[in-house]
Design a protein around this motif. Structure first.
Motif, PDB file in Angstrom:
ATOM      1  N   ALA A 149       1.754  19.327   8.410  1.00 35.69           N
ATOM      2  CA  ALA A 149       3.064  18.698   8.504  1.00 35.69           C
ATOM      3  C   ALA A 149       3.510  18.105   7.167  1.00 35.69           C
ATOM      4  N   HIS A 150       2.545  17.750   6.321  1.00 35.57           N
ATOM      5  CA  HIS A 150       2.877  17.081   5.065  1.00 35.57           C
ATOM      6  C   HIS A 150       2.116  17.719   3.910  1.00 35.57           C
ATOM      7  N   PRO A 151       2.635  18.817   3.401  1.00 34.72           N
ATOM      8  CA  PRO A 151       1.916  19.507   2.331  1.00 34.72           C
ATOM      9  C   PRO A 151       1.808  18.693   1.035  1.00 34.72           C
ATOM     10  N   GLY A 152       2.610  17.625   0.923  1.00 37.48           N
ATOM     11  CA  GLY A 152       2.562  16.795  -0.296  1.00 37.48           C
ATOM     12  C   GLY A 152       1.345  15.880  -0.348  1.00 37.48           C
ATOM     13  N   ILE A 153       0.565  15.803   0.736  1.00 39.17           N
ATOM     14  CA  ILE A 153      -0.579  14.874   0.753  1.00 39.17           C
ATOM     15  C   ILE A 153      -1.881  15.651   0.746  1.00 39.17           C
ATOM     16  N   VAL A 154      -2.831  15.169  -0.044  1.00 40.48           N
ATOM     17  CA  VAL A 154      -4.206  15.642   0.128  1.00 40.48           C
ATOM     18  C   VAL A 154      -5.037  14.423   0.524  1.00 40.48           C
ATOM     19  N   TYR A 155      -5.698  14.524   1.674  1.00 32.84           N
ATOM     20  CA  TYR A 155      -6.580  13.445   2.123  1.00 32.84           C
ATOM     21  C   TYR A 155      -7.988  13.684   1.605  1.00 32.84           C
ATOM     22  N   TRP A 156      -8.615  12.619   1.188  1.00 27.96           N
ATOM     23  CA  TRP A 156      -9.985  12.665   0.702  1.00 27.96           C
ATOM     24  C   TRP A 156     -10.802  11.718   1.571  1.00 27.96           C
ATOM     25  N   PRO A 157     -11.313  12.211   2.707  1.00 27.91           N
ATOM     26  CA  PRO A 157     -12.080  11.311   3.578  1.00 27.91           C
ATOM     27  C   PRO A 157     -13.324  10.815   2.837  1.00 27.91           C
ATOM     28  N   TYR A 158     -13.428   9.507   2.732  1.00 33.74           N
ATOM     29  CA  TYR A 158     -14.563   8.954   1.971  1.00 33.74           C
ATOM     30  C   TYR A 158     -14.801   7.520   2.408  1.00 33.74           C
ATOM     31  N   ASP A 159     -16.067   7.163   2.601  1.00 34.27           N
ATOM     32  CA  ASP A 159     -16.410   5.783   2.929  1.00 34.27           C
ATOM     33  C   ASP A 159     -16.739   5.055   1.622  1.00 34.27           C
TER      34      ASP A 159
ATOM     35  N   MET B 133       7.814  17.707 -13.422  1.00 33.65           N
ATOM     36  CA  MET B 133       6.603  17.726 -12.599  1.00 33.65           C
ATOM     37  C   MET B 133       6.570  16.499 -11.667  1.00 33.65           C
ATOM     38  N   ASN B 134       6.121  16.723 -10.423  1.00 38.12           N
ATOM     39  CA  ASN B 134       6.052  15.593  -9.493  1.00 38.12           C
ATOM     40  C   ASN B 134       4.973  14.594  -9.920  1.00 38.12           C
ATOM     41  N   LYS B 135       5.253  13.338  -9.704  1.00 36.84           N
ATOM     42  CA  LYS B 135       4.276  12.309 -10.060  1.00 36.84           C
ATOM     43  C   LYS B 135       3.075  12.366  -9.124  1.00 36.84           C
ATOM     44  N   HIS B 136       1.891  12.104  -9.661  1.00 38.34           N
ATOM     45  CA  HIS B 136       0.663  12.106  -8.859  1.00 38.34           C
ATOM     46  C   HIS B 136       0.221  10.661  -8.612  1.00 38.34           C
ATOM     47  N   ILE B 137       0.181  10.296  -7.337  1.00 34.88           N
ATOM     48  CA  ILE B 137      -0.170   8.919  -6.987  1.00 34.88           C
ATOM     49  C   ILE B 137      -1.438   8.915  -6.128  1.00 34.88           C
ATOM     50  N   LEU B 138      -2.385   8.110  -6.550  1.00 37.96           N
ATOM     51  CA  LEU B 138      -3.643   7.960  -5.799  1.00 37.96           C
ATOM     52  C   LEU B 138      -3.529   6.693  -4.955  1.00 37.96           C
ATOM     53  N   ILE B 139      -3.688   6.860  -3.648  1.00 37.47           N
ATOM     54  CA  ILE B 139      -3.535   5.707  -2.743  1.00 37.47           C
ATOM     55  C   ILE B 139      -4.857   5.467  -2.023  1.00 37.47           C
ATOM     56  N   ILE B 140      -5.447   4.336  -2.305  1.00 38.43           N
ATOM     57  CA  ILE B 140      -6.730   3.990  -1.690  1.00 38.43           C
ATOM     58  C   ILE B 140      -6.429   3.105  -0.479  1.00 38.43           C
ATOM     59  N   GLY B 141      -6.835   3.574   0.715  1.00 42.77           N
ATOM     60  CA  GLY B 141      -6.507   2.822   1.934  1.00 42.77           C
ATOM     61  C   GLY B 141      -5.110   3.156   2.428  1.00 42.77           C
ATOM     62  N   GLY B 142      -4.736   4.438   2.335  1.00 43.24           N
ATOM     63  CA  GLY B 142      -3.390   4.840   2.757  1.00 43.24           C
ATOM     64  C   GLY B 142      -3.354   5.496   4.123  1.00 43.24           C
ATOM     65  N   THR B 143      -4.393   5.271   4.917  1.00 43.53           N
ATOM     66  CA  THR B 143      -4.474   5.982   6.196  1.00 43.53           C
ATOM     67  C   THR B 143      -4.049   5.146   7.395  1.00 43.53           C
ATOM     68  N   ARG B 144      -3.885   3.858   7.212  1.00 41.86           N
ATOM     69  CA  ARG B 144      -3.479   2.977   8.318  1.00 41.86           C
ATOM     70  C   ARG B 144      -2.521   1.907   7.810  1.00 41.86           C
ATOM     71  N   GLY B 145      -1.934   1.194   8.771  1.00 43.99           N
ATOM     72  CA  GLY B 145      -1.185  -0.029   8.475  1.00 43.99           C
ATOM     73  C   GLY B 145      -0.215   0.109   7.323  1.00 43.99           C
TER      74      GLY B 145
ATOM     75  N   LEU C  96       0.584  13.164  -3.428  1.00 42.77           N
ATOM     76  CA  LEU C  96      -0.186  11.997  -2.994  1.00 42.77           C
ATOM     77  C   LEU C  96      -1.629  12.369  -2.698  1.00 42.77           C
ATOM     78  N   SER C  97      -2.558  11.699  -3.353  1.00 38.59           N
ATOM     79  CA  SER C  97      -3.984  11.841  -3.025  1.00 38.59           C
ATOM     80  C   SER C  97      -4.374  10.561  -2.301  1.00 38.59           C
ATOM     81  N   VAL C  98      -4.772  10.699  -1.053  1.00 42.49           N
ATOM     82  CA  VAL C  98      -4.985   9.517  -0.208  1.00 42.49           C
ATOM     83  C   VAL C  98      -6.454   9.413   0.207  1.00 42.49           C
ATOM     84  N   VAL C  99      -7.037   8.244  -0.070  1.00 45.48           N
ATOM     85  CA  VAL C  99      -8.440   8.022   0.284  1.00 45.48           C
ATOM     86  C   VAL C  99      -8.545   7.019   1.428  1.00 45.48           C
TER      87      VAL C  99
END
Ligand SMILES: NC(=O)c1ccc[n+]([C@@H]2O[C@H](COP(=O)([O-])OP(=O)(O)OC[C@H]3O[C@@H](n4cnc5c(N)ncnc54)[C@H](OP(=O)(O)O)[C@@H]3O)[C@@H](O)[C@H]2O)c1
Length: 248
Positions: free
Chosen positions: A42-52, A1-13, A29-32
């Motif tokens: 383009a990147h089915p491996g990422i789910v973005y979670w737009p959140y402030d 199974m692919n590893k699940h990584i949560l990345i907080i602040g993965g949208t820039r820089g 990748l779950s990216v906040v």
């Protein structure tokens, strides 16, 4: 199974560079962040979670939605810092500290049983030194994150979760590269005071984050890896000599 990584602040820089590198390795990748950096198509491996993350009270709900959608976690990486309008002090406390604490507390019981369980918190050299173009809130936030690394490393060890920090000095990231490359004088001066005669890049820092997520670092927890090529170890005499010789 692919590893699940949560990345907080993965949208820039730096976070965006890390996401790009991890995508090559087929993680889930779950990216906040407040925005989405790549298109989902383009990147089915990422789910973005737009959140402030200033809205700290609803973070536990966000984490349960992420866990429900993509399952238990293998790693969490924190790269967010406060950017935006309003009170920088309160913003940094909310986005850097309260959000990190709530996310760790909400997710700590939801790591995969097997495999390497890791948390990496990106701090800064400003957690121990003074970087004059950054506000007090940034310094205090980073210093507190360094202590959070140590606290959670001890607290979560019983669950087999390792917690480490990464403290870079100035990083060349895609968004800032042109700025530094354009000003050759400043660029060369930064290089001249750096013992390795370089400015570290976002890719290099991302490699260290990956190492701390990897099984190869399995003996390390509670550490803050300073990524400055020994820059902060130099005495002021050495710096004065380097600056005196600069340009010769
Ligand atoms: N760049 C450097 O030279 C350097 C040096 C030392 C340490 N660091 C540290 O490395 C990390 C990454 O730095 P960077 O320069 O790449 O930062 P950056 O470009 O400003 O990115 C910050 C990230 O935080 C997210 N973020 C900011 N406010 C948010 C909010 N209210 N809610 C949700 N997400 C939010 C941003 O996403 P959205 O905009 O999509 O919300 C973005 O993904 C930071 O912790 C920084 O302190 C950087």
């Amino acid at each position: 199974m692919n590893k699940h990584i949560l990345i907080i602040g993965g949208t820039r820089g730096l976070g965006k560079v890390l996401v790009k590198n991890l995508l090559k390795k087929k993680y889930v990748l779950s990216v906040v962040g407040r925005t989405a950096a790549f298109s989902r198509r383009a990147h089915p491996g990422i789910v973005y979670w737009p959140y402030d993350l200033r809205h700290t009270q609803n973070i536990p709900r966000l984490i349960s939605r992420i866990l429900k959608a993509k399952g238990k976690l293998d790693s969490i990486v924190f790269l967010q810092r406060f950017r935006g309008q309003g009170d920088a002090w309160q913003g940094e406390i909310d986005v850097s500290l309260t959000a990190t604490k709530i996310i760790i507390d909400s997710a700590a019981g939801h790591f995969n049983k097997k495999g390497n369980k890791t948390i990496v918190i990106v701090s800064s050299i400003a957690g121990s030194l003074i970087v004059e173009d950054q506000p007090l809130s940034y310094h205090v936030g980073k210093a507190a994150l360094n202590q959070m690394v140590r606290f959670y490393a001890v607290k979560l060890a019983v669950k087999g979760v390792r917690v480490n920090g990464v403290s870079p000095t100035l990083v060349l990231k895609p968004e800032s590269k042109q700025f530094y490359l354009k000003d050759k004088g400043l660029y060369n001066l930064y290089k001249a005071v750096h013992p390795l005669n370089k400015i570290n890049t976002a890719e290099e820092v991302a490699d260290i984050i990956e190492f701390l997520m990897h099984d190869k670092s399995r003996a390390i927890s509670g550490q803050n890896i300073v990524v400055d090529g020994a820059l902060s170890l130099q005495g002021h005499e050495s710096l004065a000599v380097k600056l005196n010789n600069f340009g010769e």
